[in-house]
Write a protein that holds these residues in place. Structure first.
Motif, PDB file in Angstrom:
ATOM      1  N   LEU A  14       0.832  -1.200   0.000  1.00 44.30           N
ATOM      2  CA  LEU A  14       0.000   0.000   0.000  1.00 44.30           C
ATOM      3  C   LEU A  14       0.867   1.250   0.000  1.00 44.30           C
ATOM      4  O   LEU A  14       0.601   2.200  -0.735  1.00 44.30           O
ATOM      5  CB  LEU A  14      -0.945   0.000   1.199  1.00 44.30           C
ATOM      6  CG  LEU A  14      -1.875   1.202   1.310  1.00 44.30           C
ATOM      7  CD1 LEU A  14      -2.762   1.330   0.074  1.00 44.30           C
ATOM      8  CD2 LEU A  14      -2.718   1.108   2.567  1.00 44.30           C
ATOM      9  N   ALA A  15       1.928   1.260   0.789  1.00 47.79           N
ATOM     10  CA  ALA A  15       2.828   2.411   0.841  1.00 47.79           C
ATOM     11  C   ALA A  15       3.484   2.644  -0.521  1.00 47.79           C
ATOM     12  O   ALA A  15       3.603   3.787  -0.975  1.00 47.79           O
ATOM     13  CB  ALA A  15       3.889   2.204   1.917  1.00 47.79           C
ATOM     14  N   ALA A  16       3.885   1.574  -1.178  1.00 47.53           N
ATOM     15  CA  ALA A  16       4.499   1.698  -2.506  1.00 47.53           C
ATOM     16  C   ALA A  16       3.484   2.220  -3.516  1.00 47.53           C
ATOM     17  O   ALA A  16       3.803   3.078  -4.350  1.00 47.53           O
ATOM     18  CB  ALA A  16       5.056   0.351  -2.951  1.00 47.53           C
ATOM     19  N   ARG A  17       2.248   1.723  -3.451  1.00 49.30           N
ATOM     20  CA  ARG A  17       1.197   2.186  -4.365  1.00 49.30           C
ATOM     21  C   ARG A  17       0.899   3.656  -4.125  1.00 49.30           C
ATOM     22  O   ARG A  17       0.781   4.440  -5.061  1.00 49.30           O
ATOM     23  CB  ARG A  17      -0.071   1.353  -4.193  1.00 49.30           C
ATOM     24  CG  ARG A  17      -1.187   1.727  -5.156  1.00 49.30           C
ATOM     25  CD  ARG A  17      -2.440   0.912  -4.928  1.00 49.30           C
ATOM     26  NE  ARG A  17      -2.272  -0.490  -5.205  1.00 49.30           N
ATOM     27  CZ  ARG A  17      -2.497  -1.057  -6.394  1.00 49.30           C
ATOM     28  NH1 ARG A  17      -2.902  -0.324  -7.397  1.00 49.30           N
ATOM     29  NH2 ARG A  17      -2.331  -2.342  -6.552  1.00 49.30           N
ATOM     30  N   GLU A  18       0.802   4.054  -2.847  1.00 48.02           N
ATOM     31  CA  GLU A  18       0.525   5.448  -2.499  1.00 48.02           C
ATOM     32  C   GLU A  18       1.640   6.359  -3.021  1.00 48.02           C
ATOM     33  O   GLU A  18       1.368   7.423  -3.568  1.00 48.02           O
ATOM     34  CB  GLU A  18       0.383   5.600  -0.983  1.00 48.02           C
ATOM     35  CG  GLU A  18      -0.836   4.930  -0.399  1.00 48.02           C
ATOM     36  CD  GLU A  18      -2.069   5.792  -0.418  1.00 48.02           C
ATOM     37  OE1 GLU A  18      -1.980   6.984  -0.762  1.00 48.02           O
ATOM     38  OE2 GLU A  18      -3.137   5.266  -0.077  1.00 48.02           O
ATOM     39  N   ALA A  19       2.883   5.950  -2.838  1.00 54.96           N
ATOM     40  CA  ALA A  19       4.017   6.757  -3.317  1.00 54.96           C
ATOM     41  C   ALA A  19       3.969   6.916  -4.831  1.00 54.96           C
ATOM     42  O   ALA A  19       4.233   8.001  -5.361  1.00 54.96           O
ATOM     43  CB  ALA A  19       5.334   6.119  -2.895  1.00 54.96           C
ATOM     44  N   THR A  91      -8.492   2.624  -8.857  1.00 53.31           N
ATOM     45  CA  THR A  91      -7.934   3.926  -8.487  1.00 53.31           C
ATOM     46  C   THR A  91      -8.693   4.988  -9.261  1.00 53.31           C
ATOM     47  O   THR A  91      -8.736   4.943 -10.487  1.00 53.31           O
ATOM     48  CB  THR A  91      -6.438   4.000  -8.842  1.00 53.31           C
ATOM     49  OG1 THR A  91      -5.755   2.905  -8.230  1.00 53.31           O
ATOM     50  CG2 THR A  91      -5.837   5.310  -8.366  1.00 53.31           C
ATOM     51  N   THR A  92      -9.310   5.921  -8.542  1.00 55.21           N
ATOM     52  CA  THR A  92     -10.065   6.992  -9.179  1.00 55.21           C
ATOM     53  C   THR A  92      -9.362   8.321  -8.913  1.00 55.21           C
ATOM     54  O   THR A  92      -9.143   8.697  -7.756  1.00 55.21           O
ATOM     55  CB  THR A  92     -11.508   7.055  -8.641  1.00 55.21           C
ATOM     56  OG1 THR A  92     -12.131   5.789  -8.858  1.00 55.21           O
ATOM     57  CG2 THR A  92     -12.309   8.141  -9.348  1.00 55.21           C
ATOM     58  N   PHE A  93      -8.997   9.008  -9.987  1.00 54.12           N
ATOM     59  CA  PHE A  93      -8.356  10.316  -9.898  1.00 54.12           C
ATOM     60  C   PHE A  93      -9.408  11.394 -10.072  1.00 54.12           C
ATOM     61  O   PHE A  93     -10.283  11.290 -10.928  1.00 54.12           O
ATOM     62  CB  PHE A  93      -7.288  10.471 -10.979  1.00 54.12           C
ATOM     63  CG  PHE A  93      -6.099   9.584 -10.780  1.00 54.12           C
ATOM     64  CD1 PHE A  93      -5.026   9.990  -9.996  1.00 54.12           C
ATOM     65  CD2 PHE A  93      -6.043   8.340 -11.383  1.00 54.12           C
ATOM     66  CE1 PHE A  93      -3.934   9.171  -9.812  1.00 54.12           C
ATOM     67  CE2 PHE A  93      -4.945   7.511 -11.208  1.00 54.12           C
ATOM     68  CZ  PHE A  93      -3.886   7.928 -10.415  1.00 54.12           C
ATOM     69  N   LEU A 105      -8.594   4.996  -3.523  1.00 55.01           N
ATOM     70  CA  LEU A 105      -8.449   3.573  -3.802  1.00 55.01           C
ATOM     71  C   LEU A 105      -9.657   2.835  -3.268  1.00 55.01           C
ATOM     72  O   LEU A 105     -10.180   3.171  -2.196  1.00 55.01           O
ATOM     73  CB  LEU A 105      -7.189   3.018  -3.132  1.00 55.01           C
ATOM     74  CG  LEU A 105      -5.861   3.615  -3.594  1.00 55.01           C
ATOM     75  CD1 LEU A 105      -4.733   3.127  -2.699  1.00 55.01           C
ATOM     76  CD2 LEU A 105      -5.598   3.245  -5.034  1.00 55.01           C
ATOM     77  N   ARG A 106     -10.104   1.812  -4.027  1.00 54.51           N
ATOM     78  CA  ARG A 106     -11.223   1.003  -3.582  1.00 54.51           C
ATOM     79  C   ARG A 106     -11.012  -0.421  -4.067  1.00 54.51           C
ATOM     80  O   ARG A 106     -10.664  -0.629  -5.230  1.00 54.51           O
ATOM     81  CB  ARG A 106     -12.525   1.572  -4.143  1.00 54.51           C
ATOM     82  CG  ARG A 106     -13.757   0.849  -3.658  1.00 54.51           C
ATOM     83  CD  ARG A 106     -14.990   1.482  -4.185  1.00 54.51           C
ATOM     84  NE  ARG A 106     -15.027   1.294  -5.636  1.00 54.51           N
ATOM     85  CZ  ARG A 106     -16.081   1.516  -6.388  1.00 54.51           C
ATOM     86  NH1 ARG A 106     -17.172   2.000  -5.852  1.00 54.51           N
ATOM     87  NH2 ARG A 106     -16.039   1.317  -7.674  1.00 54.51           N
ATOM     88  N   GLY A 107     -11.205  -1.386  -3.194  1.00 48.16           N
ATOM     89  CA  GLY A 107     -11.121  -2.772  -3.599  1.00 48.16           C
ATOM     90  C   GLY A 107     -10.345  -3.621  -2.604  1.00 48.16           C
ATOM     91  O   GLY A 107      -9.799  -3.125  -1.619  1.00 48.16           O
ATOM     92  N   ASN A 108     -10.280  -4.916  -2.897  1.00 46.45           N
ATOM     93  CA  ASN A 108      -9.646  -5.867  -1.982  1.00 46.45           C
ATOM     94  C   ASN A 108      -8.201  -6.174  -2.369  1.00 46.45           C
ATOM     95  O   ASN A 108      -7.576  -7.039  -1.775  1.00 46.45           O
ATOM     96  CB  ASN A 108     -10.462  -7.163  -1.928  1.00 46.45           C
ATOM     97  CG  ASN A 108     -10.555  -7.869  -3.264  1.00 46.45           C
ATOM     98  OD1 ASN A 108     -10.111  -7.359  -4.288  1.00 46.45           O
ATOM     99  ND2 ASN A 108     -11.142  -9.040  -3.263  1.00 46.45           N
ATOM    100  N   ALA A 109      -7.652  -5.470  -3.363  1.00 49.41           N
ATOM    101  CA  ALA A 109      -6.277  -5.752  -3.798  1.00 49.41           C
ATOM    102  C   ALA A 109      -5.457  -4.469  -3.942  1.00 49.41           C
ATOM    103  O   ALA A 109      -4.535  -4.405  -4.725  1.00 49.41           O
ATOM    104  CB  ALA A 109      -6.291  -6.504  -5.117  1.00 49.41           C
ATOM    105  N   CYS A 110      -5.802  -3.450  -3.168  1.00 44.43           N
ATOM    106  CA  CYS A 110      -5.097  -2.172  -3.283  1.00 44.43           C
ATOM    107  C   CYS A 110      -3.850  -2.102  -2.414  1.00 44.43           C
ATOM    108  O   CYS A 110      -3.143  -1.111  -2.444  1.00 44.43           O
ATOM    109  CB  CYS A 110      -6.049  -1.027  -2.944  1.00 44.43           C
ATOM    110  SG  CYS A 110      -7.392  -0.836  -4.127  1.00 44.43           S
ATOM    111  N   GLY A 111      -3.606  -3.104  -1.648  1.00 43.21           N
ATOM    112  CA  GLY A 111      -2.421  -3.085  -0.795  1.00 43.21           C
ATOM    113  C   GLY A 111      -2.671  -3.906   0.390  1.00 43.21           C
ATOM    114  O   GLY A 111      -2.029  -4.370   1.163  1.00 43.21           O
TER     115      GLY A 111
END
Length: 111
Positions: A14-19, A91-93, A105-111
């Motif tokens: 999750l931290a990597a995705r957020e970055a 991921t919705t921007f 972020l929404r879902g069961n595989a976001c991190g």
């Protein structure tokens, strides 16, 4: 202990995705599309655009063996058949004035 490692791995993902996603905030929507490709879905209302990118994958969960424990006369229990699990992350921007303002972020595989 295994659960703690799994939670830690999810936190790192999750931290990597957020970055990775934070780099797009403050940039133009055309830069976003140039880097990530055409969004899966778009929506516009009152001058605000929403660009959604969906990632999904299937994972195989192996069967769980039966557990033979007390009371012994009940026999084995707890077995589970193999399963296929659909993992999804959307991921919705949020884009206003042509500039990416935020994401969600929404879902069961976001991190």
């Amino acid at each position: 202990m295994l659960a703690a490692v799994a939670v830690g791995a999810c936190a790192n993902q999750l931290a990597a995705r957020e970055a990775f996603l934070k780099q797009f905030v403050g940039h133009s929507d055309s830069e976003l599309v140039q880097k990530l490709g055409v969004p899966t879905r778009t929506y516009e209302t009152h001058g605000v655009k929403y660009l959604a990118y969906t990632e999904s994958r299937l994972e195989f969960m192996p069967p769980l063996p039966p557990y033979a424990g007390p009371p012994w006369w009940l026999g084995a229990y707890g077995a589970a058949p193999p399963q296929v699990v659909n993992l999804v992350c959307e991921t919705t921007f949020v884009v206003a004035g042509g500039i990416v303002k935020s994401y969600a972020l929404r879902g069961n595989a976001c991190g």
